[in-house]
Design a protein around this motif. Structure first.
Motif, PDB file in Angstrom:
ATOM      1  N   GLY A  41      83.222  45.160   7.214  1.00  0.00           N
ATOM      2  CA  GLY A  41      83.196  45.999   8.361  1.00  0.00           C
ATOM      3  C   GLY A  41      82.416  47.069   8.340  1.00  0.00           C
ATOM      4  N   ASP A  42      82.795  47.811   7.344  1.00  0.00           N
ATOM      5  CA  ASP A  42      82.118  48.958   7.157  1.00  0.00           C
ATOM      6  C   ASP A  42      80.489  48.967   7.142  1.00  0.00           C
ATOM      7  OD1 ASP A  42      84.448  50.346   6.914  1.00  0.00           O
ATOM      8  OD2 ASP A  42      84.691  50.720   4.781  1.00  0.00           O
ATOM      9  N   GLU A  43      80.133  48.002   6.172  1.00  0.00           N
ATOM     10  CA  GLU A  43      78.469  47.665   6.117  1.00  0.00           C
ATOM     11  C   GLU A  43      77.979  47.521   7.518  1.00  0.00           C
ATOM     12  OE1 GLU A  43      76.652  48.050   3.650  1.00  0.00           O
ATOM     13  OE2 GLU A  43      78.182  49.093   2.580  1.00  0.00           O
ATOM     14  N   PHE A  44      78.684  46.773   8.273  1.00  0.00           N
ATOM     15  CA  PHE A  44      78.157  46.343   9.678  1.00  0.00           C
ATOM     16  C   PHE A  44      78.197  47.765  10.615  1.00  0.00           C
ATOM     17  CE2 PHE A  44      79.164  41.915   9.359  1.00  0.00           C
ATOM     18  CZ  PHE A  44      78.143  41.223   9.887  1.00  0.00           C
ATOM     19  N   VAL A  45      79.314  48.631  10.180  1.00  0.00           N
ATOM     20  CA  VAL A  45      79.128  49.912  10.999  1.00  0.00           C
ATOM     21  C   VAL A  45      78.052  50.748  10.616  1.00  0.00           C
ATOM     22  CG1 VAL A  45      80.747  52.025  11.397  1.00  0.00           C
ATOM     23  CG2 VAL A  45      81.545  49.914  11.571  1.00  0.00           C
ATOM     24  N   ARG A  46      77.626  50.795   9.325  1.00  0.00           N
ATOM     25  CA  ARG A  46      76.473  51.388   8.714  1.00  0.00           C
ATOM     26  C   ARG A  46      75.377  50.768   9.392  1.00  0.00           C
ATOM     27  NH1 ARG A  46      79.407  50.906   3.897  1.00  0.00           N
ATOM     28  NH2 ARG A  46      80.559  52.870   3.149  1.00  0.00           N
ATOM     29  N   THR A  47      75.251  49.680   9.479  1.00  0.00           N
ATOM     30  CA  THR A  47      73.950  48.969   9.990  1.00  0.00           C
ATOM     31  C   THR A  47      73.938  49.533  11.580  1.00  0.00           C
ATOM     32  OG1 THR A  47      74.101  47.240   8.563  1.00  0.00           O
ATOM     33  CG2 THR A  47      72.826  46.958  10.681  1.00  0.00           C
ATOM     34  N   MET A  48      75.223  49.555  12.155  1.00  0.00           N
ATOM     35  CA  MET A  48      74.984  49.769  13.627  1.00  0.00           C
ATOM     36  C   MET A  48      74.752  51.190  14.000  1.00  0.00           C
ATOM     37  SD  MET A  48      78.448  49.007  16.011  1.00  0.00           S
ATOM     38  CE  MET A  48      78.399  47.358  15.650  1.00  0.00           C
ATOM     39  N   ILE A  49      75.218  52.141  13.096  1.00  0.00           N
ATOM     40  CA  ILE A  49      74.642  53.681  13.109  1.00  0.00           C
ATOM     41  C   ILE A  49      73.116  53.630  13.021  1.00  0.00           C
ATOM     42  CG2 ILE A  49      74.826  55.792  11.939  1.00  0.00           C
ATOM     43  CD1 ILE A  49      77.812  55.207  11.163  1.00  0.00           C
ATOM     44  N   ASN A  50      72.566  53.125  11.892  1.00  0.00           N
ATOM     45  CA  ASN A  50      71.193  52.989  11.970  1.00  0.00           C
ATOM     46  C   ASN A  50      70.532  52.544  13.314  1.00  0.00           C
ATOM     47  OD1 ASN A  50      71.167  53.796   9.206  1.00  0.00           O
ATOM     48  ND2 ASN A  50      71.333  52.034   8.246  1.00  0.00           N
ATOM     49  N   ASP A  51      71.131  51.357  13.817  1.00  0.00           N
ATOM     50  CA  ASP A  51      70.470  50.936  14.840  1.00  0.00           C
ATOM     51  C   ASP A  51      70.472  51.683  15.965  1.00  0.00           C
ATOM     52  OD1 ASP A  51      70.072  48.293  13.562  1.00  0.00           O
ATOM     53  OD2 ASP A  51      71.757  47.329  14.431  1.00  0.00           O
ATOM     54  N   LEU A  52      71.556  52.453  16.262  1.00  0.00           N
ATOM     55  CA  LEU A  52      71.894  53.476  17.301  1.00  0.00           C
ATOM     56  C   LEU A  52      70.783  54.689  17.086  1.00  0.00           C
ATOM     57  CD1 LEU A  52      75.984  53.220  17.720  1.00  0.00           C
ATOM     58  CD2 LEU A  52      74.194  52.357  19.361  1.00  0.00           C
ATOM     59  N   GLU A  53      70.842  54.959  15.908  1.00  0.00           N
ATOM     60  CA  GLU A  53      70.090  56.148  15.663  1.00  0.00           C
ATOM     61  C   GLU A  53      68.370  55.871  16.072  1.00  0.00           C
ATOM     62  OE1 GLU A  53      70.578  57.260  11.551  1.00  0.00           O
ATOM     63  OE2 GLU A  53      72.507  58.750  12.202  1.00  0.00           O
ATOM     64  N   SER A  54      67.951  54.651  15.755  1.00  0.00           N
ATOM     65  CA  SER A  54      66.475  54.182  16.161  1.00  0.00           C
ATOM     66  C   SER A  54      66.530  54.081  17.456  1.00  0.00           C
ATOM     67  CB  SER A  54      66.328  52.797  15.322  1.00  0.00           C
ATOM     68  OG  SER A  54      66.246  52.965  14.025  1.00  0.00           O
ATOM     69  N   ASP A  55      67.722  53.576  18.175  1.00  0.00           N
ATOM     70  CA  ASP A  55      67.715  53.609  19.827  1.00  0.00           C
ATOM     71  C   ASP A  55      67.610  54.680  20.349  1.00  0.00           C
ATOM     72  OD1 ASP A  55      67.695  50.846  19.830  1.00  0.00           O
ATOM     73  OD2 ASP A  55      69.899  50.555  19.852  1.00  0.00           O
ATOM     74  N   SER A  56      68.324  55.802  19.739  1.00  0.00           N
ATOM     75  CA  SER A  56      68.504  57.234  20.298  1.00  0.00           C
ATOM     76  C   SER A  56      66.851  58.123  20.160  1.00  0.00           C
ATOM     77  CB  SER A  56      69.241  57.986  19.310  1.00  0.00           C
ATOM     78  OG  SER A  56      69.501  59.459  19.976  1.00  0.00           O
ATOM     79  N   LYS A 114      80.564  39.825  17.262  1.00  0.00           N
ATOM     80  CA  LYS A 114      81.149  39.239  18.453  1.00  0.00           C
ATOM     81  C   LYS A 114      81.102  37.716  18.516  1.00  0.00           C
ATOM     82  CE  LYS A 114      80.832  39.068  23.355  1.00  0.00           C
ATOM     83  NZ  LYS A 114      79.789  39.351  24.601  1.00  0.00           N
ATOM     84  N   SER A 115      79.968  36.945  18.140  1.00  0.00           N
ATOM     85  CA  SER A 115      79.716  35.631  18.106  1.00  0.00           C
ATOM     86  C   SER A 115      80.544  34.883  16.825  1.00  0.00           C
ATOM     87  CB  SER A 115      78.473  35.221  18.067  1.00  0.00           C
ATOM     88  OG  SER A 115      77.608  35.719  16.822  1.00  0.00           O
ATOM     89  N   GLY A 116      80.759  35.578  15.828  1.00  0.00           N
ATOM     90  CA  GLY A 116      81.465  35.228  14.711  1.00  0.00           C
ATOM     91  C   GLY A 116      83.070  35.366  14.939  1.00  0.00           C
ATOM     92  N   GLY A 117      83.640  36.267  15.957  1.00  0.00           N
ATOM     93  CA  GLY A 117      84.927  36.528  16.059  1.00  0.00           C
ATOM     94  C   GLY A 117      85.196  37.437  15.146  1.00  0.00           C
ATOM     95  N   LYS A 118      84.583  38.243  14.738  1.00  0.00           N
ATOM     96  CA  LYS A 118      84.899  39.417  13.554  1.00  0.00           C
ATOM     97  C   LYS A 118      84.946  40.582  13.990  1.00  0.00           C
ATOM     98  CE  LYS A 118      85.137  36.219  10.107  1.00  0.00           C
ATOM     99  NZ  LYS A 118      86.334  35.982   9.381  1.00  0.00           N
ATOM    100  N   LEU A 119      85.083  40.971  15.245  1.00  0.00           N
ATOM    101  CA  LEU A 119      85.006  42.357  15.685  1.00  0.00           C
ATOM    102  C   LEU A 119      86.309  43.163  15.028  1.00  0.00           C
ATOM    103  CD1 LEU A 119      83.872  42.233  19.469  1.00  0.00           C
ATOM    104  CD2 LEU A 119      82.793  43.584  17.441  1.00  0.00           C
ATOM    105  N   ASP A 120      87.403  42.380  14.799  1.00  0.00           N
ATOM    106  CA  ASP A 120      88.573  42.814  14.421  1.00  0.00           C
ATOM    107  C   ASP A 120      88.502  43.577  12.914  1.00  0.00           C
ATOM    108  OD1 ASP A 120      88.480  40.499  13.237  1.00  0.00           O
ATOM    109  OD2 ASP A 120      90.819  40.157  13.422  1.00  0.00           O
ATOM    110  N   ILE A 121      87.144  42.985  11.953  1.00  0.00           N
ATOM    111  CA  ILE A 121      87.238  43.834  10.932  1.00  0.00           C
ATOM    112  C   ILE A 121      86.972  45.117  10.900  1.00  0.00           C
ATOM    113  CG2 ILE A 121      86.563  41.563   9.726  1.00  0.00           C
ATOM    114  CD1 ILE A 121      83.502  42.431   9.951  1.00  0.00           C
TER     115      ILE A 121
END
Length: 220
Positions: A41-56, A114-121
């Motif tokens: 989950g932490d790795e996914f969050v790090r990737t999400m941060i990178n995605d959001l910074e690029s989007d920003s 979301k599709s993997g039902g893993k948001l709770d990690i």
């Protein structure tokens, strides 16, 4: 008799020890799996941060571009309102007002979870809720305004400009089509879509700038 009783107690004790051992092993296995999920989950969050910074960065650029485009459209509409159809700038405005500014949010990381039902990690409920809200609402809005704008271009603006394509190839363009009420209405609708897109992009950027620090705090 005592020997039988002692043998029975020994068997019961062995069974209890085995059950406890199995229970502990099962608990340890679940605990280990959960730790792995949290790490994932932490790795996914790090990737999400990178995605959001690029989007920003992309939205900052897109917003500036849309604002510049809106200024051009407003200036063009002012020429039309004043009926200043001999203005030397008309040809330039016609060639530039259709600047298209589009950006789609990179929601791949969220969709995988979301599709993997893993948001709770992502263990923090509030952070998880804000992530879901952002990607569900802002992704829909940015996708939808792009779809509406593209439909307007395909169904109205492009056919009108194609009908008046001689304007773009003539050595001395005839500004007559710019004087038509149909074109001025199309120009107004284009301006409205740009303003709506600007509003969505600005709110999306604001949400990104609020969400990224929360994701960083979550990792800390």
């Amino acid at each position: 008799m005592k020997l039988k009783r002692d043998s029975f107690l020994a068997i019961v004790l062995e069974i209890i020890i085995v059950i406890i051992g199995i229970t502990v092993a099962f608990w340890m296995s679940n605990w280990g799996d959960r730790r792995k999920e949290i790490g994932m989950g932490d790795e996914f969050v790090r990737t999400m941060i990178n995605d959001l910074e690029s989007d920003s960065a992309a939205f900052v650029y897109q917003i500036a571009n849309i604002e510049e485009n809106l200024e051009r459209v407003e200036a063009f509409m002012e020429i039309c309102r004043k009926k200043d159809f001999e203005n030397d700038s008309i040809q330039w405005y016609v060639g530039n007002f259709m600047n298209r500014n589009n950006w789609l949010i990179n929601s791949n990381t969220y969709e995988i979870l979301k599709s993997g039902g893993k948001l709770d990690i992502i263990t923090d409920f509030d952070v998880r809720s804000e992530i879901s809200f952002f990607y569900r609402i802002r992704t829909y809005q940015t996708d939808r305004i792009l779809e509406i704008s593209q439909n307007f271009i395909d169904e109205h603006m492009d056919p009108y400009l194609t009908k008046n394509s001689d304007y773009f190839i003539a050595q001395i363009p005839n500004n007559k089509f710019v004087q038509e009420l149909e074109f001025q209405n199309l120009l107004g609708r284009w301006r409205d879509l740009k303003e709506e897109k600007l509003d969505i992009y600005e709110r999306t950027l604001e949400d990104i700038n609020l969400l990224v620090p929360k994701l960083m705090d979550y990792l800390d």
